[in-house]
Design an enzyme around this catalytic site. Structure first.
Site, PDB file in Angstrom:
ATOM      1  N   HIS A   1      -8.302   1.089   1.657  1.00  0.00           N
ATOM      2  CA  HIS A   1      -8.097   1.008   3.106  1.00  0.00           C
ATOM      3  C   HIS A   1      -9.035   1.970   3.841  1.00  0.00           C
ATOM      4  CE1 HIS A   1      -4.858  -0.431   6.133  1.00  0.00           C
ATOM      5  NE2 HIS A   1      -6.004  -0.282   6.744  1.00  0.00           N
TER       6      HIS A   1
ATOM      7  N   GLU B   1       0.847  -1.201   0.000  1.00  0.00           N
ATOM      8  CA  GLU B   1       0.000   0.000   0.000  1.00  0.00           C
ATOM      9  C   GLU B   1       0.879   1.247   0.000  1.00  0.00           C
ATOM     10  OE1 GLU B   1      -2.837  -0.135   3.186  1.00  0.00           O
ATOM     11  OE2 GLU B   1      -3.852  -1.909   2.404  1.00  0.00           O
TER      12      GLU B   1
END
Length: 531
Positions: free
Chosen positions: A282, A264
């Site tokens: 997220h 990420e």
């Protein structure tokens, strides 16, 4: 005494900043500082606390520069952006806020399950494009389906509850879930293979650890029921994304919904652009309520620790509530003194530390008391050792630590006994806390006594013969050392004896030499305690 200083290097709410101010903390709110590692590195030595979200990276380099730092507070659950090992070695407590976003994350998992069950994102995109593909998006109901929950802790437990409200059958795999708790939750406790073989939907709610990494590996994905749908709103790296992509393409897995990814920010994932795969960036904790809750929680937790010593939701130290801190304060101090005594008088490498908690002491937070003992022992090697770093240092040195608790067994309401083991010997010391809240040493090497603890002390061992008291008093007097308290003990008449003196100033080297020259003492040791 100067107020503790806290740096907030990520975006936190104004209400959280105000909590620090209201509690008397000197707070420095710089919400963009965490994005610049060089500026953070230059600033961090000046602070006692660091409050962050996910943008700030508390790396080993940052932590090594944080010479005054005592606590790092993460507003949220994940602490992947904090080098916890480096923090522990430096004696810095790492806190998170595991409860502030539980509802939000659980709701997101349920929402993702609905989205993948009814192909809502694809249907929405198609409709926005002016198409009317009603027959293309055939979904499935949740009612009556079996949901497999991997990890039935705080968030997983809420998901179980919500799923039962949707009339789903719920089975859970969690090594820490007991049968009684599972029955109370209304879920079936199963092993992982049974869950994989029977679940129509699988949702993950475990942290990323060595044990959970790739828990849905290619091998385990192959064990799943054909047509399963997989949801991950927990942590990236729990699922083999390449293997899942292949299973989606083959049709073995009917759909997937992912809020977290192995890397990420996720700009390129094997799951992207596959049919019936829902992806979000997220967002598990991304609600107004959750962001506010975790910010307020981390401000309260950090303030409590810096002002009262109360420890909540720490990842590298036992939690101690404010009430426990008040009650246990004298016992934590005693435990530290016992360890400090053992560390100072011992001259050989320690291989094991055995701690006995008796009576009143056995009902307390034993992890905290144990950490205090270890810290006291380790201070001889490193004066900066504290309750956070000491267990790490002991483990690195291969020291075995064991604890035992027992009901009240003597004339004291409770006591703590510490035994250190070396290759050649064992040495023990015990202590208690009197009703006045003051710690006392009550036994050394099996010899009973009652010794007040002072900053400067002198410890001697000798054969029980006449003249010891006179020699100690006269020699110290000749070197202008004033005795505040004098305690004696012996195993039997004319056998082994000890003396422990609390003196007003440190015993000088000439005074120690004069005592040694008398030939009366087997061991003479100056001791120092933080009282």
């Amino acid at each position: 005494m100067a107020a503790p200083k806290v740096l907030i290097s990520d975006k936190l709410s104004a209400a959280a900043v105000q909590i620090f101010k209201d509690r008397g903390i000197d707070v420095d709110f710089q919400p963009d500082l965490g994005k610049d590692k060089d500026l953070l590195l230059a600033a961090i030595p000046h602070y006692d606390g660091l409050a962050i979200r996910s943008a700030t990276k508390a790396t080993q380099k940052i932590i090594e520069a944080a010479t005054n730092l005592k606590v790092i507070g993460r507003a949220g659950i994940g602490t992947d952006n904090i080098d916890k090992e480096a923090a522990s070695k430096a004696g810095i407590i790492v806190m998170n806020t595991p409860f502030g976003n539980m509802i939000t994350t659980a709701e997101h998992a349920i929402a993702m399950m609905f989205a993948v069950a009814r192909q809502i994102p694809e249907a929405s995109a198609s409709t926005h494009a002016g198409k009317w593909e009603k027959s293309k998006f055939m979904g499935v109901e949740l009612t009556g389906k079996t949901l497999g929950v991997i990890g039935a802790g705080n968030i997983g437990g809420i998901v179980c509850d919500r799923a039962r409200g949707l009339h789903m059958k719920v089975m859970a795999y969690d090594p820490f879930l007991g049968e009684e708790k599972a029955a109370e939750m209304g879920v079936k406790k199963v092993e992982l293979d049974e869950l994989l073989a029977n679940a129509d939907f699988i949702t993950l709610h475990v942290p990323f650890t060595d044990q959970t990494a790739n828990i849905l590996s290619a091998e385990n994905i192959a064990k799943t029921k054909k047509g399963v749908r997989i949801i991950n709103c927990a942590r990236g790296g729990l699922v083999d994304e390449e293997a899942l992509a292949e299973a989606l393409k083959s049709g073995h897995v009917a759909g997937a919904a992912f809020d977290v990814f192995a890397v990420e920010p996720a700009t390129n994932s094997p799951l992207f652009n596959l049919p019936n795969v829902v992806c979000t960036p997220h967002l598990g904790a991304a609600t107004t309520e959750a962001q506010e809750n975790v910010a307020l929680q981390v401000a309260e937790q950090m303030s409590d620790y810096l002002l009262t010593g109360a420890v909540s939701n720490a990842l590298n130290m036992p939690s101690v509530t404010a009430e426990e801190a008040k009650i246990m304060g004298p016992w934590i101090k005693l435990s530290g003194h016992l360890g400090n005594f053992a560390g100072q008088v011992n001259e050989e490498p320690i291989t094991a530390i055995n701690i006995l908690f008796d009576g009143e002491a056995s009902d307390m937070n034993l992890k905290a008391l144990t950490a205090a003992v270890i810290a006291g022992i380790m201070k001889k090697a490193n004066p900066d050792t504290n309750m956070v770093s000491a267990p790490v240092i002991a483990k690195e040195r291969g020291i075995q630590v064991s604890t035992t608790k027992q009901d009240q067994s003597g004339s004291y309401d409770g006591y703590v006994k510490v035994t250190v083991v070396t290759e050649k010997m064992e040495r023990s010391i015990a202590g208690t806390v009197f009703s006045d809240g003051k710690p006392r040493f009550i036994q050394i090497k099996g010899i009973n006594l009652d010794a007040e603890i002072g900053e400067h002390m002198l410890y001697t061992t000798n054969k029980d013969v006449p003249g010891i008291i006179g020699s100690l008093g006269q020699t110290l007097g000749e070197h202008n050392v004033n005795i505040a308290n004098f305690t004696l003990g012996r195993s039997a008449a004319r056998d082994q004896a000890i003396a422990l003196l609390y003196v007003d100033e440190e015993v000088t080297a000439p005074a120690l030499k004069a005592l040694a020259d008398t030939g009366l003492f087997q061991k003479i040791k100056t001791l120092k305690f933080e009282v």
